[in-house]
Every structure is written in structure tokens, then in C-alpha cells.
Design a protein around this motif. Structure first.
Motif, PDB file in Angstrom:
ATOM      1  N   PHE A  32       0.850  -1.178   0.000  1.00 11.60           N
ATOM      2  CA  PHE A  32       0.000   0.000   0.000  1.00 11.60           C
ATOM      3  C   PHE A  32       0.898   1.246   0.000  1.00 11.60           C
ATOM      4  N   ALA A  33       0.328   2.376  -0.384  1.00 11.17           N
ATOM      5  CA  ALA A  33       1.094   3.614  -0.559  1.00 11.17           C
ATOM      6  C   ALA A  33       1.920   3.968   0.673  1.00 11.17           C
ATOM      7  N   GLU A  34       1.353   3.837   1.856  1.00  9.16           N
ATOM      8  CA  GLU A  34       2.082   4.218   3.070  1.00  9.16           C
ATOM      9  C   GLU A  34       3.270   3.301   3.362  1.00  9.16           C
ATOM     10  N   ASP A  35       3.290   2.114   2.773  1.00 10.80           N
ATOM     11  CA  ASP A  35       4.409   1.191   3.000  1.00 10.80           C
ATOM     12  C   ASP A  35       5.727   1.726   2.466  1.00 10.80           C
ATOM     13  N   LEU A  36       5.692   2.567   1.422  1.00 11.06           N
ATOM     14  CA  LEU A  36       6.943   3.078   0.857  1.00 11.06           C
ATOM     15  C   LEU A  36       7.765   3.867   1.875  1.00 11.06           C
ATOM     16  N   ASP A  37       7.099   4.505   2.813  1.00 10.33           N
ATOM     17  CA  ASP A  37       7.818   5.297   3.815  1.00 10.33           C
ATOM     18  C   ASP A  37       8.501   4.425   4.861  1.00 10.33           C
ATOM     19  N   HIS A  38       8.261   3.119   4.826  1.00  6.09           N
ATOM     20  CA  HIS A  38       8.825   2.210   5.827  1.00  6.09           C
ATOM     21  C   HIS A  38       9.737   1.169   5.193  1.00  6.09           C
ATOM     22  N   LEU A  39      10.321   1.509   4.048  1.00  2.00           N
ATOM     23  CA  LEU A  39      11.230   0.603   3.339  1.00  2.00           C
ATOM     24  C   LEU A  39      12.596   1.248   3.169  1.00  2.00           C
ATOM     25  N   PRO A  40      13.331   1.490   4.253  1.00  2.00           N
ATOM     26  CA  PRO A  40      14.619   2.183   4.111  1.00  2.00           C
ATOM     27  C   PRO A  40      15.639   1.393   3.297  1.00  2.00           C
ATOM     28  N   GLU A  41      15.474   0.082   3.196  1.00  2.00           N
ATOM     29  CA  GLU A  41      16.427  -0.727   2.436  1.00  2.00           C
ATOM     30  C   GLU A  41      16.132  -0.731   0.938  1.00  2.00           C
ATOM     31  N   ALA A  42      14.964  -0.258   0.556  1.00  2.00           N
ATOM     32  CA  ALA A  42      14.582  -0.281  -0.861  1.00  2.00           C
ATOM     33  C   ALA A  42      15.514   0.619  -1.669  1.00  2.00           C
ATOM     34  N   PRO A  43      15.783   0.233  -2.910  1.00  2.00           N
ATOM     35  CA  PRO A  43      16.630   1.090  -3.757  1.00  2.00           C
ATOM     36  C   PRO A  43      15.985   2.458  -3.970  1.00  2.00           C
ATOM     37  N   ARG A  44      16.846   3.432  -4.200  1.00  2.00           N
ATOM     38  CA  ARG A  44      16.362   4.773  -4.522  1.00  2.00           C
ATOM     39  C   ARG A  44      15.468   4.675  -5.755  1.00  2.00           C
ATOM     40  N   HIS A  45      14.502   5.527  -5.876  1.00  2.00           N
ATOM     41  CA  HIS A  45      13.567   5.576  -6.998  1.00  2.00           C
ATOM     42  C   HIS A  45      12.644   4.360  -7.059  1.00  2.00           C
ATOM     43  N   THR A  46      12.270   3.833  -5.910  1.00  6.03           N
ATOM     44  CA  THR A  46      11.294   2.747  -5.870  1.00  6.03           C
ATOM     45  C   THR A  46       9.910   3.356  -5.972  1.00  6.03           C
ATOM     46  N   GLU A  47       9.110   2.824  -6.897  1.00  6.69           N
ATOM     47  CA  GLU A  47       7.744   3.285  -7.091  1.00  6.69           C
ATOM     48  C   GLU A  47       6.783   2.162  -6.700  1.00  6.69           C
ATOM     49  N   LEU A  48       5.543   2.542  -6.481  1.00  3.96           N
ATOM     50  CA  LEU A  48       4.484   1.565  -6.245  1.00  3.96           C
ATOM     51  C   LEU A  48       3.425   1.791  -7.321  1.00  3.96           C
ATOM     52  N   ILE A  49       3.185   0.759  -8.129  1.00  2.00           N
ATOM     53  CA  ILE A  49       2.179   0.833  -9.190  1.00  2.00           C
ATOM     54  C   ILE A  49       1.215  -0.327  -8.999  1.00  2.00           C
ATOM     55  N   ASP A  50      -0.030  -0.009  -8.709  1.00  2.00           N
ATOM     56  CA  ASP A  50      -1.074  -1.026  -8.519  1.00  2.00           C
ATOM     57  C   ASP A  50      -0.657  -2.100  -7.518  1.00  2.00           C
ATOM     58  N   GLY A  51      -0.035  -1.693  -6.414  1.00  3.01           N
ATOM     59  CA  GLY A  51       0.326  -2.618  -5.347  1.00  3.01           C
ATOM     60  C   GLY A  51       1.624  -3.370  -5.558  1.00  3.01           C
ATOM     61  N   ALA A  52       2.329  -3.108  -6.656  1.00  2.00           N
ATOM     62  CA  ALA A  52       3.598  -3.783  -6.936  1.00  2.00           C
ATOM     63  C   ALA A  52       4.750  -2.786  -6.863  1.00  2.00           C
ATOM     64  N   LEU A  53       5.842  -3.196  -6.223  1.00  2.00           N
ATOM     65  CA  LEU A  53       7.031  -2.359  -6.173  1.00  2.00           C
ATOM     66  C   LEU A  53       7.722  -2.394  -7.530  1.00  2.00           C
ATOM     67  N   VAL A  54       8.138  -1.225  -8.002  1.00  2.00           N
ATOM     68  CA  VAL A  54       8.858  -1.109  -9.264  1.00  2.00           C
ATOM     69  C   VAL A  54      10.175  -0.413  -8.946  1.00  2.00           C
ATOM     70  N   PHE A  55      11.278  -1.068  -9.309  1.00  2.00           N
ATOM     71  CA  PHE A  55      12.602  -0.528  -9.043  1.00  2.00           C
ATOM     72  C   PHE A  55      13.227  -0.047 -10.337  1.00  2.00           C
ATOM     73  N   MET A  56      13.931   1.081 -10.256  1.00  2.00           N
ATOM     74  CA  MET A  56      14.725   1.558 -11.381  1.00  2.00           C
ATOM     75  C   MET A  56      16.052   0.826 -11.270  1.00  2.00           C
ATOM     76  N   MET A  57      16.209  -0.234 -12.046  1.00  2.00           N
ATOM     77  CA  MET A  57      17.384  -1.090 -11.910  1.00  2.00           C
ATOM     78  C   MET A  57      18.497  -0.754 -12.901  1.00  2.00           C
ATOM     79  N   SER A  58      18.153  -0.212 -14.055  1.00  2.00           N
ATOM     80  CA  SER A  58      19.197   0.072 -15.034  1.00  2.00           C
ATOM     81  C   SER A  58      19.903   1.369 -14.660  1.00  2.00           C
ATOM     82  N   PRO A  59      21.177   1.497 -15.021  1.00  2.00           N
ATOM     83  CA  PRO A  59      21.900   2.734 -14.708  1.00  2.00           C
ATOM     84  C   PRO A  59      21.277   3.924 -15.441  1.00  2.00           C
ATOM     85  N   GLN A  60      21.286   5.049 -14.765  1.00  2.00           N
ATOM     86  CA  GLN A  60      20.744   6.274 -15.373  1.00  2.00           C
ATOM     87  C   GLN A  60      21.716   6.805 -16.415  1.00  2.00           C
TER      88      GLN A  60
END
Length: 193
Positions: free
Chosen positions: A17-45
Motif C-alpha cells: 500500500f502507498a504508506e508502505d513506501l515510507d517504511h522501506l529504508p532498504e529499498a533502492p532509490r527511486h522505488t515506485e508503487l504501481i497497482d500494489g507492486a514495487l517497481v525498481f529503477m534497476m538500469s543505470p541512469q
């Protein structure tokens, strides 16, 4: 095969859920939540993407009127299961140093700079979701022969979908969401002068 880190496991059967993103300090930078699924920006910028976002952020900050803030890489809580992180947004909400997300009703403009890994989400998924959330303006910036091309959309309120408002190369001049006058090629430092 290695086990998933504990933080990657959804906290409940229904997923994230949306509020869960604020409690994921280990998640990679630029982690998004789309329809309940975490989406990570994995490729180099790519440098092109970073320079364009920086140039655009600076230009829009200079042109934004009093009461409009320009933010880079902040999430928008579209609903209880979606918190995408656009490259840039303009908002009517006042600056708050502790803010981690914006409500869609406070967002005037969302800008996505398309990367190969984000192309489908930027062109289709986010286009639909930002419109459904009522965000009035969406810009999707593509790379064409090393130069930025901006696809501009405005929300058609009666239908609740975005209507194309133009494709801009070279100069982008718009009266909304505030007066914007951009030299698109000048946003990339290596293209200036």
C-alpha cells in the motif's frame, strides 16, 4: 537461487500500500508503487536523462510563479496502491522539508523523461493513472537524435482522460499550468552555446 531480502516481502496478502513506501529504508532509490507492486529503477541512469532533468528543473524553478514549487523525484500518492515517482513535478503545495509524497490534487504538472526501461510505464500506464487522478498537465519527454521532444497532454475534465496538446521540438511555449518558455535544446549543457 538466493532468498529474497525480508523487506521485499509484501507486509500483507493484498500486497503493498502507498504508506508502505515510507517504511522501506532498504529499498533502492527511486522505488515506485504501481497497482500494489514495487517497481525498481534497476538500469543505470544515462547522462542524457540526468542532464535533461536537471536543466528542466532549473528552468521551471526560474519560471514558476509565486506559490508554485518544482520538485524532482518525489512520489505522488495517486490512490492507496499507487505512488509513482515522476522525474519532476510542479505543485501548489507549500514546501515542507519532511514531505515524502504529494497528493494529486496539489500537483499541477508531472514530467516523465522516458528511459528504455520505463517507456511502457511512462507512455501508457502513468499517462492513464495521472489522468485518472485528475492531474491537469502531463509532459512525456522522449529522445530523438539526441534531442528532447516533449509530448504535452492536458486533462479533458469531462472525459477524465488526457488530450494531446502538442509535440514540441526546439521551443516549448505554453500558457499552462503557468507561463512556460523553454529552449529544449538549451536544457542539455553540452548543447548550449
Amino acid at each position: 537461487m538466493t532468498a529474497l531480502p525480508e523487506w521485499m516481502r509484501p507486509p500483507r496478502e493484498e500486497g503493498w500500500f502507498a504508506e508502505d513506501l515510507d517504511h522501506l529504508p532498504e529499498a533502492p532509490r527511486h522505488t515506485e508503487l504501481i497497482d500494489g507492486a514495487l517497481v525498481f529503477m534497476m538500469s543505470p541512469q544515462r547522462s542524457w536523462h540526468g542532464r535533461l532533468v536537471t536543466g528542466l528543473t532549473t528552468a521551471l524553478m526560474e519560471q514558476a510563479p509565486e506559490g508554485v514549487e518544482v520538485e524532482r523525484e518525489m512520489t505522488i500518492r495517486l490512490d492507496s496502491r499507487s505512488r509513482p515517482e515522476p522525474d519532476l513535478l510542479a505543485t501548489s503545495a507549500p514546501y515542507d522539508p519532511d514531505r515524502t509524497w504529494y497528493a494529486p490534487e496539489d500537483v499541477l504538472l508531472v514530467v516523465e523523461v522516458v528511459s528504455p526501461e520505463s517507456a511502457h510505464r511512462d507512455r501508457n500506464v502513468k499517462l492513464r493513472k495521472y489522468a485518472e487522478a485528475g492531474i491537469p498537465h502531463y509532459w512525456c519527454i522522449e529522445e530523438e537524435d539526441g534531442l528532447p521532444v516533449t509530448h504535452v497532454y492536458e486533462l479533458d475534465e469531462p472525459t477524465g482522460v488526457y488530450a494531446p496538446a502538442g509535440i514540441f521540438r526546439g521551443l516549448l511555449q505554453r500558457p499552462v499550468p503557468f507561463k512556460v518558455d523553454l529552449d529544449l535544446m538549451g536544457l542539455l549543457p553540452s548543447r548550449r552555446g
